[in-house]
Write a protein that holds these residues in place. Sequence first.
Motif, mmCIF file in Angstrom:
data_model
loop_
_atom_site.group_PDB
_atom_site.id
_atom_site.type_symbol
_atom_site.label_atom_id
_atom_site.label_comp_id
_atom_site.label_asym_id
_atom_site.label_seq_id
_atom_site.Cartn_x
_atom_site.Cartn_y
_atom_site.Cartn_z
ATOM 1 N N UNK A 2 -2.793 1.193 3.686
ATOM 2 C CA UNK A 2 -1.726 0.640 4.680
ATOM 3 C C UNK A 2 -2.262 -0.244 5.955
ATOM 4 N N UNK A 3 -3.401 -0.078 6.220
ATOM 5 C CA UNK A 3 -3.828 -0.794 7.593
ATOM 6 C C UNK A 3 -5.201 -1.353 7.329
ATOM 7 N N UNK A 31 1.458 7.104 -1.353
ATOM 8 C CA UNK A 31 2.208 8.148 -1.586
ATOM 9 C C UNK A 31 1.523 9.099 -2.953
ATOM 10 N N UNK A 32 0.979 8.283 -3.684
ATOM 11 C CA UNK A 32 0.156 8.918 -4.634
ATOM 12 C C UNK A 32 -1.054 9.811 -4.134
ATOM 13 N N UNK A 33 -1.751 9.329 -3.351
ATOM 14 C CA UNK A 33 -2.615 9.911 -2.586
ATOM 15 C C UNK A 33 -2.158 11.212 -1.937
ATOM 16 N N UNK A 34 -1.078 11.299 -1.097
ATOM 17 C CA UNK A 34 -0.147 12.213 -0.379
ATOM 18 C C UNK A 34 0.013 13.353 -1.331
ATOM 19 N N UNK A 73 0.835 -1.333 0.202
ATOM 20 C CA UNK A 73 0.148 0.057 -0.132
ATOM 21 C C UNK A 73 0.757 1.205 0.122
ATOM 22 N N UNK A 74 2.250 1.049 0.204
ATOM 23 C CA UNK A 74 3.065 2.222 0.218
ATOM 24 C C UNK A 74 2.922 3.260 -1.011
ATOM 25 N N UNK A 75 3.106 2.529 -2.133
ATOM 26 C CA UNK A 75 3.268 3.390 -3.469
ATOM 27 C C UNK A 75 1.913 4.026 -3.533
#
Lengths: 337, 278
Positions: B231-232, B156-159, B151-153
């Motif tokens: 992520x969770x 980062x797109x959302x952020x 879920x990290x990539x």
Amino acid sequence: MNIVLDNVVKKFKRGKGLRKHYITACDHVSFTIEQGELFGLLGPNGAGKTTLVRCIATLLIPDEGKITIFGKDIIYQSMEARQQIGLLTSGERTLYWKLTGKDNLKFFAALYGLAGKERDKRIDYLMELLDLKDVESERVEKYSSGMKQKISLARALLHDPKILLLDEPTLGLDPQFSRFIRGFIKDELVGKGGKTVLLTTHYMDEADELCERIAFINKGKIVNIKSPAEYKDEIPHTEVLELRCQGNVNEEKLRTALSSIKSVEKVSLINKENDLALKVIASRVESILSDVIELVRGEAKILAIDVKEPTLEDVFIYLTGTSLKEDTREEQPDALE
Amino acid sequence: MYKKINHYLRAIWAENIKEWKIELTYKADFVRGMIDPLVYVLPYLLYGIALVGGRTSESLEKLTGTGDLITFVTLGYIFIGFLNMALWAMGFSLRKEQYWGTLESVFAAPVPRWVYALGMAAHSTMHQGLMISLQLIVISIVFKLSVNMGGIVPSLGVVGVMLIALYGLGMMIASLTLIFKQGWLISEALSSLIMIITPIAYPLAVLPVFMQKAAMALPTTYGILTVRHFLIGEKMGFSVGTSFLRLAILCVLWVVFGLIVFAFIDKRTRRSGTLAHY
């Protein structure tokens, strides 16, 4: 024509509510500056010089009138106009004090579109030219006032602009730096560089020494535009009586009394903490000397008397009734809300 | 055109570098700035552990689908950093230039104001990124955070999209500080308001209905919910696609609004002559 000002009006709001009113900092100002000309704006503090420079530099929007730089309107084509202008504003705090001189120049070079070797070459050249090479890696906060002014000048010249707006460039500098800056403006910028320079100052000797044409500005209005020689030729008298006195005088009463003496044409009086500087312009000083002394002695203690040839400042007094040393400041806008 | 874009990109980078150089001259302050977020988040975590008697909460799991209180709060707390970046770091950058006396020199240069604003944004983002990374590393080591690595990539797109929206907010605040002497009051008020209705340390469901509706107008809400979803596995009341779409719309709205306010106030200060006033 490089710079054209057509009927420029700039007013600033003062006060709030019922006390709200407007101060006219520039009152229908019109003039043109030709290519390669060193044009002076001479007037006392608060006359509207800085306001005009800020308007030309696109930092202020005039309320009326039009300003063009090489035919580009400063409001609608501000980017093109800014590219042609190098601005040196008065005051020391126009640089990043925590950065070195060189880092300041690198930052501003990027804003003016310089990069790589071209940028480094230009910065090195200016550092050499302004004798700053030895201190380029020191933080600006450690520079003297004169060195700060030099680095500000280097910043204004980074993009090799065709026009330079120099607002009080020697204000607060010691005589040695002032001499350097004046020489640099005359010899390097205008002489070798062929730059068009608009110089504002309230030092009459600076304007006299440097400028080809001078606009006298007082209370936002252009009083006259002529060369220094033409101004001096125009004054219809040859002598100025200067007195330095001490005492608590009634300024208005003394001015009226002196003005009533036959053949006195203008009286200028500056009183700072009972230290009085008096100028009397008359066709024949010798004939009024005793009357003036008589009047002043009744009011204050006379410390020095001198008779001089008229200078540009005397011409300014003759034309406006105001001394260049006076502070006529009322152009500043209100503080923030 | 290419030359112009190059010029603007260099100006943005130069602004960023300049800010770093100045910031690093105050070394103690820089170190304090890096440690502060850690100090602030710890009481939240310890308070949570004390209340639920461990790091897992049944109540939180019922409401959100995940019971890991520590990871839930830490991820939410990161967004306070992004919000502070827009409201304080970026928002007060012009005021800082006014204080230094350099604003007029910068604004006299032939670059549009938004280029300068993007330079401030670049620096603020890097600065905040560094702080958040440090915060995450330390908390991960101490509390052993557990996240879905896949879920990290997308997170980062959302952020990234959310940050653009926050730049709009930052530009608006930056311009408002030029005309309001006590501009910090605006930042303070907005900061409090946004932090209350954004589900940082609690699920959206615990807010009153009207506050939940108000939260839907904030990019930070979608940022937090979607990142925690990736992520969770936090449950959202809408799909990931809807979240991206709404975030994109908010992004456009906030940036356009920020630019309009910025342009309006820039013109106003150039008319009133208060550009250089501190």
